[in-house]
Design an enzyme around this catalytic site. Structure first.
Site, PDB file in Angstrom:
ATOM      1  N   TYR A  14      60.445  14.671 105.989  1.00  0.00           N
ATOM      2  CA  TYR A  14      61.306  13.908 106.899  1.00  0.00           C
ATOM      3  C   TYR A  14      60.446  12.931 107.683  1.00  0.00           C
ATOM      4  O   TYR A  14      59.372  13.293 108.183  1.00  0.00           O
ATOM      5  CB  TYR A  14      62.012  14.869 107.863  1.00  0.00           C
ATOM      6  CG  TYR A  14      62.886  14.177 108.877  1.00  0.00           C
ATOM      7  CD1 TYR A  14      64.251  14.032 108.663  1.00  0.00           C
ATOM      8  CD2 TYR A  14      62.331  13.655 110.048  1.00  0.00           C
ATOM      9  CE1 TYR A  14      65.041  13.373 109.598  1.00  0.00           C
ATOM     10  CE2 TYR A  14      63.121  12.996 110.970  1.00  0.00           C
ATOM     11  CZ  TYR A  14      64.476  12.858 110.740  1.00  0.00           C
ATOM     12  OH  TYR A  14      65.255  12.205 111.665  1.00  0.00           O
ATOM     13  N   GLU A  24      65.674   6.305 109.631  1.00  0.00           N
ATOM     14  CA  GLU A  24      65.453   7.707 109.259  1.00  0.00           C
ATOM     15  C   GLU A  24      65.367   7.810 107.741  1.00  0.00           C
ATOM     16  O   GLU A  24      66.289   7.399 107.033  1.00  0.00           O
ATOM     17  CB  GLU A  24      66.625   8.559 109.764  1.00  0.00           C
ATOM     18  CG  GLU A  24      66.462  10.041 109.472  1.00  0.00           C
ATOM     19  CD  GLU A  24      67.710  10.845 109.838  1.00  0.00           C
ATOM     20  OE1 GLU A  24      68.794  10.565 109.294  1.00  0.00           O
ATOM     21  OE2 GLU A  24      67.592  11.743 110.680  1.00  0.00           O
TER      22      GLU A  24
END
Ligand code: GDP
Ligand code: MN
Length: 395
Positions: free
Chosen positions: A115, A203
């Site tokens: 991530y 993101e």
């Protein structure tokens, strides 16, 4: 403002952020053509402005907004299940979102899912990088269960993301050797993209290490700072109005700050702070606000009328609370806007008005002489109780 994943990939290409090849398709036939041009294993992904697609379900029963397949014919079949159908994910709400396009890409063999995100931290007023070895799942659940697995790194806005910082992040993700070099380049390029395109968030979830040892961005979510859009024509060109709340699109045409909510009492207020206070006091009085609507400190009669039309077009609205403090603005201007919109559209639901400030007497007189059916509030709390009671009595 948000964009689709396939558009995010166009930005990746422009800024040298590694991702897999592929492109957008609007029909099943087009999906087949894109797939044939790619060859190899394929991934088909529904394009909507919401995440959680992988675990989502279509209203036609088809499971998953992200599918792997092997042949162009299969790609065509999957596309046919997705396009024109409604995908429900934990981010869309139960009503879901209709899929108008899909992304067809070369499937990647994944070794690890990571991530990586950059956003603006209001506390430190600087960009912050969030990275985690737990990719492919919601970062919120990682934060709840394994907060120690999340790295937060503040970036000095004047220096930018320094090369040593990109290596610190890479190391914390277990990316060593040639992967560390790929990671440093990817993070630096993504940071440059974040700054140059006035993003408020980017993101990448997941950022993956492939079986062949490549680091690729496999998914992307972007938010852009609306206040900077005037200098980002290429981003504005990516806006997809069909993904936005039509009430918010209409409001933005008139320069109104409007956000639709789930309750049934509409608020028309001047000033963001007063709008927040109004929503709070509606809840305090036992009601639920249908929207946040700030007409701004210097609203014109036309803007007030537009605000009223947007509210009245919303069938979930069962009552209207107008709460105006005439500081910069004249209460009579507001009153005239209300009367104009009400005459045009006709109001059949309860309306409570609380006016205070500049030229308040003239405003009250305009309302009183208009023949409109409305109640006046002595003060903000009294007005809130009146609108909540009126909506309950009517419902
Ligand atoms: P989201 O569910 O909307 O966040 O969509 P993602 O693009 O993140 O995809 C969800 C999941 O599908 C990822 O976490 C991966 O596990 C998987 N996935 C996506 N693309 C590929 C691919 O090219 N190959 C493989 N093997 N899995 C993929
Ligand atoms: Mn994702």
């Amino acid at each position: 403002m948000n964009i689709h994943e396939y558009q995010a990939r166009e930005l990746f290409a422009e800024f040298g952020v590694a991702t897999q090849p592929g492109s957008v398709a609007h029909t099943p036939d087009e999906a087949k053509i894109v797939a044939s041009n790619l060859g190899g294993n394929l991934v088909i992904k529904a394009q909507i402005h919401a995440g959680g697609r992988g675990k989502g379900t279509f209203k036609n029963g088809f499971k998953g907004g992200v599918h792997l397949c092997k042949t162009p014919s299969e790609a065509r079949e999957i596309a046919a299940q997705m396009i024109g159908n409604i995908l429900v994910t934990h981010q869309t709400g139960p009503e879901g979102k209709e899929v108008a396009k899909i992304f067809v890409g070369e499937a990647v063999e994944i070794q690890r899912e990571l991530y990586f995100a950059i956003l603006i931290d209001r506390v430190t007023s600087s960009p912050v990088v969030i990275a985690s070895t737990e990719g492919g799942v919601d970062i919120e659940s990682v934060a709840a269960k394994n907060p120690e697995k999340i790295l937060r790194l503040k970036v000095n806005p004047f220096l930018g993301l320094m090369p040593y910082q990109t290596r610190v992040i890479a190391a914390s993700l277990g990316l060593t050797g040639p992967l560390m070099n790929q990671a440093s380049k990817l993070f630096a390029n993504l940071y440059r993209l974040f700054i140059e395109r006035d993003c408020s968030m980017v993101e990448v979830n997941p950022l993956v290490v492939t079986k062949e040892g490549k680091l690729l961005a496999l998914d992307a979510k972007f938010n852009f700072d609306d206040n900077a859009l005037y200098r980002q024509p290429s981003i504005v060109a990516m806006r997809d109005i069909s993904e936005e709340d039509p009430r918010e699109v209409e409001a933005s045409k008139f320069g109104l700050n409007y956000i639709g909510l789930d309750g049934n009492i509409a608020c028309l207020v001047n000033g963001a702070g007063l709008a927040m206070a109004t929503m709070d006091i509606i809840q305090h009085a036992g009601g639920m606000p249908a929207n946040f609507l700030d007409v701004g400190g210097g609203a014109t009669r036309e803007q007030v009328a537009a605000a009223f039309r947007i509210i009245l077009a919303d069938k979930t609205v069962k009552g209207i609370f107008v709460n105006i403090f005439g500081g910069i603005m004249d209460c009579d201007v507001i009153a005239n806007g209300i009367v104009e919109a009400a005459r045009e559209t006709g109001i059949s639901i309860p309306l409570v008005v609380r006016l205070e400030g500049n030229n308040v007497e003239a405003g009250k007189k305009t309302l009183a002489e208009s023949g409109l059916k409305l109640e006046s509030g002595e003060n903000i709390l009294d007005a809130a109780h009146k609108i909540v009671a009126a909506v309950k009595a009517a419902g």
